[in-house]
Design a protein around this motif. Structure first.
Motif, PDB file in Angstrom:
ATOM      1  N   ALA A 104     -35.602 -13.825 -10.811  1.00 43.56           N
ATOM      2  CA  ALA A 104     -35.198 -13.859  -9.485  1.00 43.56           C
ATOM      3  C   ALA A 104     -34.229 -12.709  -9.255  1.00 43.56           C
ATOM      4  CB  ALA A 104     -34.560 -15.128  -8.966  1.00 43.56           C
ATOM      5  N   PHE A 105     -33.179 -12.354 -10.312  1.00 45.04           N
ATOM      6  CA  PHE A 105     -32.136 -11.502 -10.253  1.00 45.04           C
ATOM      7  C   PHE A 105     -32.596  -9.985 -10.471  1.00 45.04           C
ATOM      8  CE2 PHE A 105     -28.373  -9.313 -12.176  1.00 45.04           C
ATOM      9  CZ  PHE A 105     -27.721  -9.288 -10.873  1.00 45.04           C
ATOM     10  N   PHE A 106     -33.481 -10.043 -11.291  1.00 48.28           N
ATOM     11  CA  PHE A 106     -34.186  -8.882 -11.537  1.00 48.28           C
ATOM     12  C   PHE A 106     -35.012  -8.165 -10.337  1.00 48.28           C
ATOM     13  CE2 PHE A 106     -34.127  -8.751 -16.473  1.00 48.28           C
ATOM     14  CZ  PHE A 106     -32.770  -8.624 -16.406  1.00 48.28           C
ATOM     15  N   GLU A 107     -35.743  -9.256  -9.474  1.00 48.41           N
ATOM     16  CA  GLU A 107     -36.397  -8.816  -8.610  1.00 48.41           C
ATOM     17  C   GLU A 107     -35.559  -8.205  -7.455  1.00 48.41           C
ATOM     18  OE1 GLU A 107     -39.121 -11.681  -6.337  1.00 48.41           O
ATOM     19  OE2 GLU A 107     -40.091 -11.913  -8.565  1.00 48.41           O
ATOM     20  N   GLU A 108     -34.437  -8.900  -7.351  1.00 51.51           N
ATOM     21  CA  GLU A 108     -33.474  -8.185  -6.323  1.00 51.51           C
ATOM     22  C   GLU A 108     -32.863  -6.936  -6.673  1.00 51.51           C
ATOM     23  OE1 GLU A 108     -33.222 -10.959  -3.725  1.00 51.51           O
ATOM     24  OE2 GLU A 108     -31.772  -9.694  -3.506  1.00 51.51           O
ATOM     25  N   ILE A 109     -32.677  -6.763  -7.937  1.00 49.10           N
ATOM     26  CA  ILE A 109     -32.254  -5.345  -8.270  1.00 49.10           C
ATOM     27  C   ILE A 109     -33.292  -4.168  -8.110  1.00 49.10           C
ATOM     28  CG2 ILE A 109     -31.620  -3.886 -10.214  1.00 49.10           C
ATOM     29  CD1 ILE A 109     -30.322  -6.188 -11.523  1.00 49.10           C
ATOM     30  N   ASP A 110     -34.625  -4.712  -8.310  1.00 48.98           N
ATOM     31  CA  ASP A 110     -35.730  -3.761  -8.317  1.00 48.98           C
ATOM     32  C   ASP A 110     -35.923  -3.286  -6.893  1.00 48.98           C
ATOM     33  OD1 ASP A 110     -36.861  -3.543 -10.669  1.00 48.98           O
ATOM     34  OD2 ASP A 110     -38.136  -5.211 -10.392  1.00 48.98           O
ATOM     35  N   GLN A 111     -35.565  -4.050  -5.766  1.00 48.66           N
ATOM     36  CA  GLN A 111     -35.718  -3.657  -4.327  1.00 48.66           C
ATOM     37  C   GLN A 111     -34.682  -2.406  -3.963  1.00 48.66           C
ATOM     38  OE1 GLN A 111     -37.450  -5.600  -2.355  1.00 48.66           O
ATOM     39  NE2 GLN A 111     -38.065  -7.113  -3.871  1.00 48.66           N
ATOM     40  N   VAL A 112     -33.902  -2.045  -4.500  1.00 50.97           N
ATOM     41  CA  VAL A 112     -32.900  -1.063  -4.206  1.00 50.97           C
ATOM     42  C   VAL A 112     -33.344   0.104  -4.922  1.00 50.97           C
ATOM     43  CG1 VAL A 112     -30.545  -0.453  -4.332  1.00 50.97           C
ATOM     44  CG2 VAL A 112     -31.110  -2.861  -4.334  1.00 50.97           C
ATOM     45  N   LYS A 113     -34.209   0.327  -5.563  1.00 47.99           N
ATOM     46  CA  LYS A 113     -34.875   1.575  -6.295  1.00 47.99           C
ATOM     47  C   LYS A 113     -35.063   2.610  -5.239  1.00 47.99           C
ATOM     48  CE  LYS A 113     -37.028  -0.052 -10.548  1.00 47.99           C
ATOM     49  NZ  LYS A 113     -38.458  -0.470 -11.039  1.00 47.99           N
ATOM     50  N   VAL A 114     -34.792   3.850  -5.363  1.00 48.14           N
ATOM     51  CA  VAL A 114     -35.103   4.775  -4.297  1.00 48.14           C
ATOM     52  C   VAL A 114     -36.525   5.383  -4.523  1.00 48.14           C
ATOM     53  CG1 VAL A 114     -33.235   5.908  -3.130  1.00 48.14           C
ATOM     54  CG2 VAL A 114     -33.725   6.519  -5.450  1.00 48.14           C
ATOM     55  N   ASN A 115     -36.871   6.000  -5.493  1.00 48.19           N
ATOM     56  CA  ASN A 115     -38.129   6.361  -5.880  1.00 48.19           C
ATOM     57  C   ASN A 115     -39.036   5.915  -7.025  1.00 48.19           C
ATOM     58  OD1 ASN A 115     -38.229   8.467  -3.941  1.00 48.19           O
ATOM     59  ND2 ASN A 115     -36.941   9.786  -5.072  1.00 48.19           N
ATOM     60  N   ASP A 116     -38.235   6.007  -8.293  1.00 46.92           N
ATOM     61  CA  ASP A 116     -38.723   5.373  -9.475  1.00 46.92           C
ATOM     62  C   ASP A 116     -37.611   4.750 -10.207  1.00 46.92           C
ATOM     63  OD1 ASP A 116     -37.663   7.359 -10.704  1.00 46.92           O
ATOM     64  OD2 ASP A 116     -39.483   8.576 -10.427  1.00 46.92           O
ATOM     65  N   ASP A 117     -37.942   4.524 -11.687  1.00 44.41           N
ATOM     66  CA  ASP A 117     -36.782   3.803 -12.442  1.00 44.41           C
ATOM     67  C   ASP A 117     -35.864   4.918 -12.808  1.00 44.41           C
ATOM     68  OD1 ASP A 117     -38.055   1.439 -12.821  1.00 44.41           O
ATOM     69  OD2 ASP A 117     -39.672   2.403 -13.987  1.00 44.41           O
ATOM     70  N   LEU A 118     -36.148   6.462 -12.512  1.00 45.27           N
ATOM     71  CA  LEU A 118     -34.893   7.396 -12.944  1.00 45.27           C
ATOM     72  C   LEU A 118     -33.948   7.287 -11.656  1.00 45.27           C
ATOM     73  CD1 LEU A 118     -36.804  10.562 -14.202  1.00 45.27           C
ATOM     74  CD2 LEU A 118     -35.070   8.850 -15.425  1.00 45.27           C
ATOM     75  N   SER A 119     -33.972   6.428 -10.725  1.00 50.13           N
ATOM     76  CA  SER A 119     -33.002   6.415  -9.896  1.00 50.13           C
ATOM     77  C   SER A 119     -31.785   6.004 -10.598  1.00 50.13           C
ATOM     78  CB  SER A 119     -33.227   5.727  -8.557  1.00 50.13           C
ATOM     79  OG  SER A 119     -33.896   4.478  -8.840  1.00 50.13           O
ATOM     80  N   LEU A 120     -31.953   5.278 -11.949  1.00 44.73           N
ATOM     81  CA  LEU A 120     -30.698   4.820 -12.658  1.00 44.73           C
ATOM     82  C   LEU A 120     -29.878   5.917 -12.885  1.00 44.73           C
ATOM     83  CD1 LEU A 120     -30.563   5.536 -16.046  1.00 44.73           C
ATOM     84  CD2 LEU A 120     -32.850   4.332 -15.677  1.00 44.73           C
ATOM     85  N   ILE A 121     -30.498   7.212 -13.024  1.00 43.93           N
ATOM     86  CA  ILE A 121     -29.293   8.350 -13.301  1.00 43.93           C
ATOM     87  C   ILE A 121     -28.210   8.425 -12.306  1.00 43.93           C
ATOM     88  CG2 ILE A 121     -29.135  10.894 -12.913  1.00 43.93           C
ATOM     89  CD1 ILE A 121     -30.349  10.091 -15.614  1.00 43.93           C
ATOM     90  N   TYR A 122     -28.481   7.857 -10.933  1.00 42.27           N
ATOM     91  CA  TYR A 122     -27.469   8.215 -10.048  1.00 42.27           C
ATOM     92  C   TYR A 122     -26.254   6.866  -9.861  1.00 42.27           C
ATOM     93  CZ  TYR A 122     -30.723  11.225  -7.708  1.00 42.27           C
ATOM     94  OH  TYR A 122     -31.519  12.238  -7.613  1.00 42.27           O
TER      95      TYR A 122
END
Ligand code: SF4
Length: 401
Positions: A380-398
């Motif tokens: 459930a927590f990971f699903e919440e985090i997933d909602q905030v991605k802008v384009n793809d997993d690389l948005s982690l860089i920001y």
């Protein structure tokens, strides 16, 4: 006979429950489920006290052999077997062998493979978190061999995955307290791995070359320079923190949620204060400034603290890989969680004015108790985090800037 390799970090080998001295006892606030054997053992105990508590406080739900009974919690939300000295009556009167499997093993966890077992501790136990963060040698790995009649009934270790896992842990170790540099290095490694698999398939030698180049880049300051050149993405950071606040505000019935709320309110205060002035960026910049000017000098004197936490995550989560997610998706989740913990620490230091290891332990153990109690709370927590991605997993860089 089969040889089974047993691996465990030093803080796992040395762990001892502090019982009544614990700052947030695990027998408080959580549903305690009991298997059928344990329920019957308590109901038929020759100790009258145990028998009486069992018949008054065990609700037999009979959902499965493992979930045969659930303890009714007292008004103080404690397990009915906990005495006035915060010690377990079953342990005291019947001995450790009488405990249910859950109570006997917590906070110990393990990942088993055919010929290997990796042992760890869950960080929802505050004492485990304290030991992990305070001991410079906490994440040194002890290895031993145990002899069994047969191999474990699990899959064998995946050597490619293991190699990547060890490389990622070493990058975090090399970066010391500069966690973002370690995470940036891991991003580069996983991008190379992804490209390599598309072009030519996995090649351990080529990956090792990449690995050593990245380690050099962390050590010679090139990675720090690349992070400094990244653009800020305050709206992404802001949305992630806001989503987290909403999520945690609904989790008030979970063990340790009160502790997490205590720190979350400080973060809310900073975000709301700046939102009033209609300026998302300034609250993020404020947290960044505290982190760089107050927290980092303190962390530099204890470089093991952040490093141990992230090495633990890589080891205990068998990173990179969570329930079929790609390596980059796993890295996105880890980076987002680290960003949240980092923001909670920064907000606390900003409002309290001093930095204290006691608060950092509280933030990390309560964060784990609320988000990682079981598979469904993690999903459930990971699903919440997933909602905030802008384009793809690389948005982690920001989240590294
Ligand atoms: S949370 Fe950890 S230290 Fe505290 S009582 Fe439970 S096992 Fe012991």
């Amino acid at each position: 006979m089969k040889e089974i390799k047993v691996v465990e970090p030093v803080f796992v080998t040395d762990f001892k429950c502090v019982g009544s001295e614990c700052r947030d006892h695990c027998c408080k606030g959580w549903d305690v489920t009991l298997d059928k054997t344990t329920v019957n053992r308590y109901l038929k105990s020759t100790q009258i006290d145990i028998r009486n508590i069992a018949s008054e406080s065990i609700v037999t739900v009979k959902k499965s052999f493992q979930k045969w009974g659930v303890m009714k919690l007292s008004a103080q939300k404690s397990c009915a077997f906990m005495d006035e000295d915060k010690l377990c009556k079953v342990h005291k009167q019947m001995g450790p062998a009488a405990l249910s499997p859950t109570c006997a093993t917590y906070p110990r966890i393990q990942q088993a493979y055919k010929f290997e077992v990796n042992k760890s501790l869950t960080l929802s136990c505050p004492e485990a978190t304290k030991q992990l963060l305070s001991r410079p040698d906490a994440m040194l790995l002890n290895q031993s061999v145990q002899i069994q009649a047969t191999a474990n009934k699990n899959v064998d270790v995946d050597n490619e995955h293991k190699l990547v896992n060890l490389m990622c842990a070493n990058m975090i170790k090399t970066a010391g307290c500069n966690a973002n540099e370690g995470l940036y290095g891991i991003t580069m490694l996983l991008l190379h791995l992804d490209q390599m698999k598309k072009d030519q398939g996995f090649n351990a030698e080529a990956l090792e070359n990449d690995y050593f180049n990245i380690i050099d880049a962390i050590q010679n300051g090139s990675v720090a320079k690349s992070i400094a050149e990244l653009n800020n993405n305050h709206p992404l950071q802001w949305s992630l923190l806001l989503r987290m606040q909403t999520y945690f505000s609904a989790k008030t019935a979970t063990r340790s949620s009160g502790m997490l709320q205590h720190y979350l309110l400080k973060l809310v205060h900073i975000q709301v204060h700046d939102a009033k002035e209609n300026d998302i960026g300034s609250s993020m910049a404020r947290l960044d400034a505290v982190w760089n000017e107050k927290v980092m000098p303190w962390m530099a004197e204890r470089p093991h603290l952040i490093s141990n936490y992230l090495q633990y995550r890589i080891y205990s989560d068998t990173f990179p890989g969570y329930e079929g997610r790609s390596p980059l998706a796993s890295l996105y989740l880890l980076t987002a969680e680290w960003f949240m913990i980092r923001s909670l620490i920064a907000a606390c230091v900003e409002l309290v004015g001093v930095i204290d290891e006691f608060d950092i332990v509280n933030i990390i153990y309560s964060f784990h108790a609320v988000t990682k109690h079981n598979n469904s709370s993690m999903a459930a927590f990971f699903e919440e985090i997933d909602q905030v991605k802008v384009n793809d997993d690389l948005s982690l860089i920001y989240l590294l800037k």
